[in-house]
Structures are given as C-alpha cells and as structure tokens.
Design a protein around this motif. Structure first.
Motif, PDB file in Angstrom:
ATOM      1  N   ILE A  56       7.539  70.447  -5.815  1.00 13.47           N
ATOM      2  CA  ILE A  56       8.691  70.807  -4.986  1.00 13.47           C
ATOM      3  C   ILE A  56       8.784  72.307  -4.737  1.00 13.47           C
ATOM      4  O   ILE A  56       9.815  72.818  -4.316  1.00 13.47           O
TER       5      ILE A  56
ATOM      6  N   ARG B  72      16.463  67.238   4.001  1.00 13.99           N
ATOM      7  CA  ARG B  72      15.490  67.361   5.089  1.00 13.99           C
ATOM      8  C   ARG B  72      15.387  66.061   5.878  1.00 13.99           C
ATOM      9  O   ARG B  72      15.249  66.068   7.098  1.00 13.99           O
TER      10      ARG B  72
ATOM     11  N   THR C 216      21.473  79.907  -1.974  1.00 15.85           N
ATOM     12  CA  THR C 216      22.603  79.108  -2.452  1.00 15.85           C
ATOM     13  C   THR C 216      23.440  79.881  -3.473  1.00 15.85           C
ATOM     14  O   THR C 216      22.892  80.561  -4.329  1.00 15.85           O
TER      15      THR C 216
ATOM     16  N   LEU D 250      15.321  75.859  -6.949  1.00 15.18           N
ATOM     17  CA  LEU D 250      16.186  74.736  -7.313  1.00 15.18           C
ATOM     18  C   LEU D 250      15.860  74.192  -8.709  1.00 15.18           C
ATOM     19  O   LEU D 250      16.760  73.840  -9.458  1.00 15.18           O
TER      20      LEU D 250
ATOM     21  N   GLN E  70      17.842  69.766   7.108  1.00  8.88           N
ATOM     22  CA  GLN E  70      18.295  70.990   6.435  1.00  8.88           C
ATOM     23  C   GLN E  70      17.503  71.125   5.146  1.00  8.88           C
ATOM     24  O   GLN E  70      17.120  70.118   4.547  1.00  8.88           O
ATOM     25  N   GLN E  71      17.295  72.360   4.683  1.00 11.17           N
ATOM     26  CA  GLN E  71      16.613  72.520   3.393  1.00 11.17           C
ATOM     27  C   GLN E  71      17.493  71.982   2.268  1.00 11.17           C
ATOM     28  O   GLN E  71      17.005  71.404   1.300  1.00 11.17           O
ATOM     29  N   LEU E  72      18.784  72.186   2.424  1.00  9.03           N
ATOM     30  CA  LEU E  72      19.747  71.716   1.427  1.00  9.03           C
ATOM     31  C   LEU E  72      21.061  71.535   2.176  1.00  9.03           C
ATOM     32  O   LEU E  72      21.362  72.326   3.067  1.00  9.03           O
TER      33      LEU E  72
ATOM     34  N   THR F 288      16.798  79.104  -1.766  1.00 10.11           N
ATOM     35  CA  THR F 288      17.574  78.403  -0.747  1.00 10.11           C
ATOM     36  C   THR F 288      18.755  79.206  -0.209  1.00 10.11           C
ATOM     37  O   THR F 288      19.436  78.762   0.708  1.00 10.11           O
TER      38      THR F 288
ATOM     39  N   THR G  53      25.646  76.447   0.221  1.00 10.75           N
ATOM     40  CA  THR G  53      24.537  76.985   1.006  1.00 10.75           C
ATOM     41  C   THR G  53      25.010  77.207   2.436  1.00 10.75           C
ATOM     42  O   THR G  53      24.790  76.369   3.310  1.00 10.75           O
TER      43      THR G  53
ATOM     44  N   LYS H 184      30.069  73.106   7.706  1.00 11.66           N
ATOM     45  CA  LYS H 184      29.674  72.824   9.093  1.00 11.66           C
ATOM     46  C   LYS H 184      29.569  71.340   9.397  1.00 11.66           C
ATOM     47  O   LYS H 184      29.522  70.506   8.499  1.00 11.66           O
TER      48      LYS H 184
ATOM     49  N   ASN I  12      15.705  67.738  -2.460  1.00  7.67           N
ATOM     50  CA  ASN I  12      14.819  68.364  -1.481  1.00  7.67           C
ATOM     51  C   ASN I  12      14.501  67.408  -0.336  1.00  7.67           C
ATOM     52  O   ASN I  12      14.388  67.820   0.820  1.00  7.67           O
TER      53      ASN I  12
ATOM     54  N   ARG J 239      17.387  84.474   2.610  1.00  6.20           N
ATOM     55  CA  ARG J 239      17.645  83.031   2.777  1.00  6.20           C
ATOM     56  C   ARG J 239      19.133  82.785   3.063  1.00  6.20           C
ATOM     57  O   ARG J 239      19.496  81.890   3.816  1.00  6.20           O
TER      58      ARG J 239
END
Lengths: 464, 204
Positions: B33, A255, B126, B159, A260-262, B124, B176, B180, A251, B51
């Motif tokens: 978290i 970031r 994912t 997560l 990025q969140q992930l 997320t 996810t 890129k 996490n 998401r």
C-alpha cells in the motif's frame, strides 16, 4: 418475445437521465482507474489481497463476532443483535423509547435503507431525518436512492431546486452551491435538536473494536457531535481482523467509490465521548444485523459478503449505465445488487430472479471490484438456482434450450439439423421456424451457415 | 435479545460447518500500500503541506498568517481552544471576538474554530483529531473555518504508520480537506455540513 423487466425500465428512462447516468458513471470509473494505477505498483494484487482479507473474515465470523462483541462492550458500547429487518427496527425504536427520544439524525447507511428504518420510525412518531445531501433530497421527494454512493445520480439540479422550493427551503434556485448551502443551514439546527445520531459502519476492527466510518460531507461527524446517543447499525459481515488491515481497505474504498485517495472524514469510533469532552454521545449502541446474511453465508454465493459498498461495479456496468438504479427494484442496484438483492430477498427470491440475468457477463464488475468478488460466477450460480427453483422470472427472455439439448445429445438428429442449416443460406430468415431465433435474427445478421465442414475436415485428415 | 444473539451465531456456525477449510488471513507487506510517488523520508512536513494543499487545505505557518487569512475572509467571530489561546492571543487585533467556550445555542455565531490536532499524515495531507485532544467536537466542525493546530513532532509518514499509532481514544477523526459533496450532478461543492475552509497551523 417477452422482454426482461430491466429492459422495460431502461426503455422508459428519459434520454437525458440515461445520458447523465452514463456520463457520470463513466467519468468516475475512468478517474478511479487512473488513480489506482498511478498510485500503486500493483493495484490488482492489492484488490486480490483485500478480497482474501474479507473472505477470511466471512469464513471466520463464528470466531470473530463474539470477540468483537466483547471488545465493543469493554470499550463502553452496548451491543444488540437483530435477526431480521423488523427486529432491527424494533431494537432502534426500543433504544429511543428508553431515553424518551423522539428525534433522530441519520448519516448515510445502506443497512437502514435495507430494513426500511426511517419509514418504520416515522410510523411510530419519530422524526428520522436523512442528513447526507443526496439522501436528504431522496427523503423529501419520497423517492429511492438509485446508486450506492451517489443516491441522486438520477436527478438533475432543476428537479432538486423545485423540491427545495416546495419544501420551503428558499425560492427556486438551481445553483448546486446554493442548494448545498441551504441544506447546510437547514440541517445544522436539526442535528442540534436531535436526541439520537444514527450511523452505519464501513468497517469494524475485531482487534480494537473501532467502528470506521468514511464520509465526505461531515454529516456523520455532526450526528456524533450534537446528539447524546449514538446508534450504529452494522451488518454482521463488516468486520476486519486488525487495525492494520484497514490500510488496505481504506486505500481501495475511497479510490473505488469516488476516485479520492482518502475520503475527507475517516472516523474511528470505539465508544461514547471521552471524559471532559463537552460534545458527543453519552451512550453508544451497536446493532449487529443479520437480515438474511447468514443465509447468504450458507449459500454458494457467500463471496458477495466481501462487498464494501463502493459502487465501482455500478459505474463500470454497461447494464447499469443504460438502466440506472431503480431498474433493479431493490436497495442494492447494479452488479452487486443483481447478486445480493435476490439473495437477501429470502422467500421473495422468485420476484428478483430475473436480476442475475441483467448482465452481459462481460466481467468488468469483477475487474474493478476492490475485494475481487467473482460477480459473473455468482450471477451464473444464481441463474442456475432460479432455473432449478422454477422461478418464472428466471426464464423470461431466455431462448428455449430444450430442442438444442435434444439435438446435441443425438448424433443422427444433429446431422439432420446441420443439413437443415444449409437451407438458412438460401431461405429468407423470416421463415425460420423457431420464434425466439427469429426475434434474435431481427436485430442481428447471421453469418453464412458453415455447419458440417468440421466432420468433413476430420474425415479427410484421418485419411491422410 | 440474547436469544437473537444465539440464534444468529448458531446460524453462522451452521453455515460455516460444511466448509472443508477456512480461508487464511493473507500475509501482506507494507509495500503493497505504499504510494508510488512517495517522497523520501526526512522531508515529511514539506510533503504534508504539499498534499494538504492538493486536497484544498489551507496551510499556515504562523499566527500572523492565520490572522491574515481570517481578515481576508472577513471571519471575525470565533472559538479558540483555551489551551491554545495564550499562544495565539497576541496575533489577534481587537476587532476580533474570540471565545474560549463554544455555546451550541449560538452555533451560527462562530465564523471560525481553532482547536488542537493530535497528528498529521504526510502521504495524504491528513489531519488527525481525537476526543481527548480536541476541546470541542462542535467547534472543530460547525464553523465555516476550522484551524487545526499541529506540533512538529506529530507527523506520520503514511497511513500505515498512522494506523499503527492510533491513539487510545473513543473518537478519532482523520480530516483530509474541507467538507465536500458531489451529490448534485457530480459537481464538487465544498462546505456541506463541516468546514468550507480547512486550515492547518504548524506551531513549533
């Protein structure tokens, strides 16, 4: 007065590069901060916890390393140990030679930069190709990365387009999309032709022996899909006690590194491919690399081994933003590099002894650090070490403090100096008799001298 | 080799011996978290698709939607996991060329790859791929379009839940969004080495 090396690098940096480094580091830093505070109730508590987890790991490596070694072996990986950079390179070469392998595709790993792996393998007739877009461009340019996460933060699209043209990857075209597409086309056949895929490891879970890799481009996945052998280079400090603890670190890492969140790809690798899977490595090798880490562990700067290589301290650092990465003359730039590089340099410490001074000690690096490393404290400890060892570079551009020490320890001399200070209010500053002070004064305006009033105030207070 | 192992471990022990005490492993609670904007439980697939779209994923709810996407992009040659093909074949018009083995010698011939996912993470967006659940690592990675087929019972809320349920598998990938990079001047470009289009198809 002599200037520090980093000042010279900063002065020589072309203004457009400085501007782009400044802007992109600032933008990433701001996005990172917004994301963390939007997403979590208490990001600072999260950072502190991550720091405690990693501190626990490095202070218990004697217990954890043998456990994870056994776990990896049970999962079907072969574990190797390398005390030095030379030994790590030789180990990788040995694995390749045993298979008759001549071609390697590399995902981005800082340890491989640290040990100079690609160059070493090149000298031994092995093609070791970087596949991360930024690292690939660094490699074809025979350049060096200037940021831990963004290796070509110092290059613009026009330079890259010229490099691609020179390498026969197409006519000049500086559109970032076209550049990316050309690299995609060129590299995918390299993956398919390669014998070995090399990766690093962002984390290794002691509990399960899973190696965790985080990437965005997909190059590490490709390096583990086409070749028949996987080699993972792992610094001995990369361990995490339990799979559960990865929740805290993953996490924070994405970031902090790229806002990025992930990251797009988070891979958990625990061995060669499964039976029935047509693609992927038949063999997995894990090379644990020391290369100076045990020395850092023994030092009073061991907290730096918590580092998860996110680059957040580079992005926020006022010195990095002005000087860019090459100014640190080592693999790890920025505040983390100012601590880690001199420590990992071993006997060459004096050559990098100026780096701990490349900081205003503003503390921003610790404030953003996902594992809460007290970087400013560590910089001070290294400054003291440089001074104690008499490293000439540790003293460059430091004002001489001997005279001050003399004054401050002798009341009579102090009083006389205070009297002298009053003269400063009436004399032009170019007559200041100390060259260092005069140089300092050239760039700044001294406030009017007010010395001696405290004693007077004290005397009067006692009377009343 | 083993001498180097022992040398390193001896140096680690020597470095740590002078410490008066070792830092304990901190206790931390799941709430640490948990995302602030986390949606109430129960609506996890809706949260996943929201998401997933936010990370530029392409959500698909049926075989017909899948074929429409492929037709729109002009992606007509592809790979499909042989176990999934019987359920999808009926949606594909004759103009499509779909193979159920991935020939790595013709890697550029595949516009899309359809493989099974083993899970999804709502928090997320994912997708979870694993070696035992994926019929071909390359087919899920090399084509421009990757379609991961997920089942309704394969969702994790966050997560932490996904980490607690990591399958016993040598190669697990959390995906996810599309591949890129922002290496060139910080400009976001999708489709570097992996898929430029990452789709998720929920099949009941």
């Amino acid at each position: 007065m002599a200037t520090q090396l980093i000042d010279r690098f900063a002065a020589d940096l072309p203004p457009d590069k400085r501007a782009s480094v400044y802007q992109s580091t600032k933008a990433t830093h701001e996005k990172r901060t917004k994301l963390l505070f939007d997403h979590f109730a208490d990001p600072n508590h999260l950072r502190a916890t991550a720091g405690e987890i990693k501190q626990h790991v490095i202070e218990n490596l004697d217990t954890y390393l043998p456990i994870v070694e056994a776990k990896l072996a049970a999962n079907g990986a072969k574990v190797h140990w390398a005390a030095t950079a030379e030994s790590a390179c030789a180990t990788v070469l040995g694995i390749m030679k045993a298979r008759g392998a001549t071609k390697m595709v590399k995902a981005k790993t800082m340890v491989s930069e640290e040990i100079g792996l690609a160059e070493y393998l090149g000298k031994h007739g092995i093609e070791a190709l970087e596949t991360d877009l930024g690292e690939f461009i660094v490699q074809i340019d025979h350049d060096h990365p200037s940021h831990i996460v963004r290796p070509i933060i110092h290059k613009n699209r026009r330079e890259i387009a010229r490099s691609f043209e020179r390498e026969g990857l197409g006519d000049y075209n500086d559109d970032p999309g076209t550049i990316t597409r050309r690299a995609r086309k060129f590299l995918r056949h390299k993956y398919l032709a390669a014998d070995v895929g090399l990766t690093g490891a962002n984390f290794v879970s002691v509990e399960s022996g899973r190696i965790v890799l985080v990437t965005n481009e997909g190059n590490s996945r490709f390096s583990l899909a086409a070749p028949k052998v996987h080699i993972a280079l792992v610094g001995i400090e990369k361990l995490v006690p339990r799979d559960r603890d990865l929740g805290v670190l993953l996490n924070l890492l994405a970031r902090s590194a790229t806002a990025q969140q992930l990251t797009v790809y988070t891979e958990f690798i625990s061995g060669p491919r499964a039976a029935g899977q047509p693609d992927g490595p038949e063999e997995m090798h894990v090379v644990f690399v020391d290369n100076g880490r045990t020395e850092v562990l023994a030092s009073e700067c061991r907290e730096i081994l918590r580092c998860i290589r996110c680059g957040a301290c580079l992005n926020v650092c006022p010195i990095y933003r002005q000087a860019s990465g090459h100014a640190y003359r080592s693999v790890y730039p920025g505040p983390v590099g100012a601590v880690l590089s001199p420590l990992l340099a071993g006997k060459q410490f004096p050559e990098l002894a100026d780096l701990p001074k490349a900081s205003s000690l503003c503390g921003a690096c610790q404030e953003v650090c996902p594992v809460n490393i007290p970087i400013p404290d560590l910089l001070l400890r290294l400054r003291a070490r440089g001074k104690a060892e008499g490293a000439p570079r540790a003293a460059v551009a430091s004002p001489p403090m001997g005279a001050w020490a003399l004054l401050a320890s002798q009341p009579a001399a102090w009083k006389a100096a205070l009297l002298g200070g009053r003269l400063l209010n009436v004399l032009p500053t170019k007559f200041i008799p100390v060259p260092a002070l005069r140089a300092w004064e050239e760039k700044r305006t001294l406030p009017a001298w007010q010395g001696g009033r405290f004693r007077q105030w004290m005397r009067e207070r006692r009377k009343s | 080799m083993s001498t180097e192992r022992n040398e390193i471990l001896a140096r680690v022990r020597a470095a740590l011996a002078p410490l008066p005490r070792r830092a304990p492993l901190p206790e931390w609670d799941h709430e640490l978290i948990q995302l602030r904007a986390a949606q109430p439980p129960g609506d996890t697939w809706a949260q996943f698709f929201q998401r997933f779209a936010a990370v530029n994923g392409t959500p698909l709810k049926s075989g017909a939607e899948l074929v429409a996407l492929l037709e729109q992009g002009g992606w007509r040659r592809g790979y499909c996991d042989p176990a999934l093909w019987p359920a999808l074949e009926g949606f594909f018009p004759a103009a499509f060329q779909v193979e159920t083995t991935f020939d790595r010698a013709r890697v550029d011939d595949y516009d899309f790859g359809i493989t099974a996912a083993v899970g999804a993470v709502a928090e997320t967006g994912t997708l979870i791929l694993s070696d035992r659940g994926t019929s071909s690592r390359l087919a899920a990675l090399a084509p421009w379009v990757h379609v991961a087929v997920v089942r309704p019972d394969q969702i994790h809320s966050d997560l932490s839940a996904a980490l607690a349920a990591l399958p016993d598998d040598p190669n697990i990938v959390w995906v996810t969004g599309p591949s890129k990079t922002a290496d060139v001047e910080g400009i976001l470009i999708e489709g570097v080495h992996g898929p430029g289009v990452q789709a998720a198809l929920l099949l009941g």
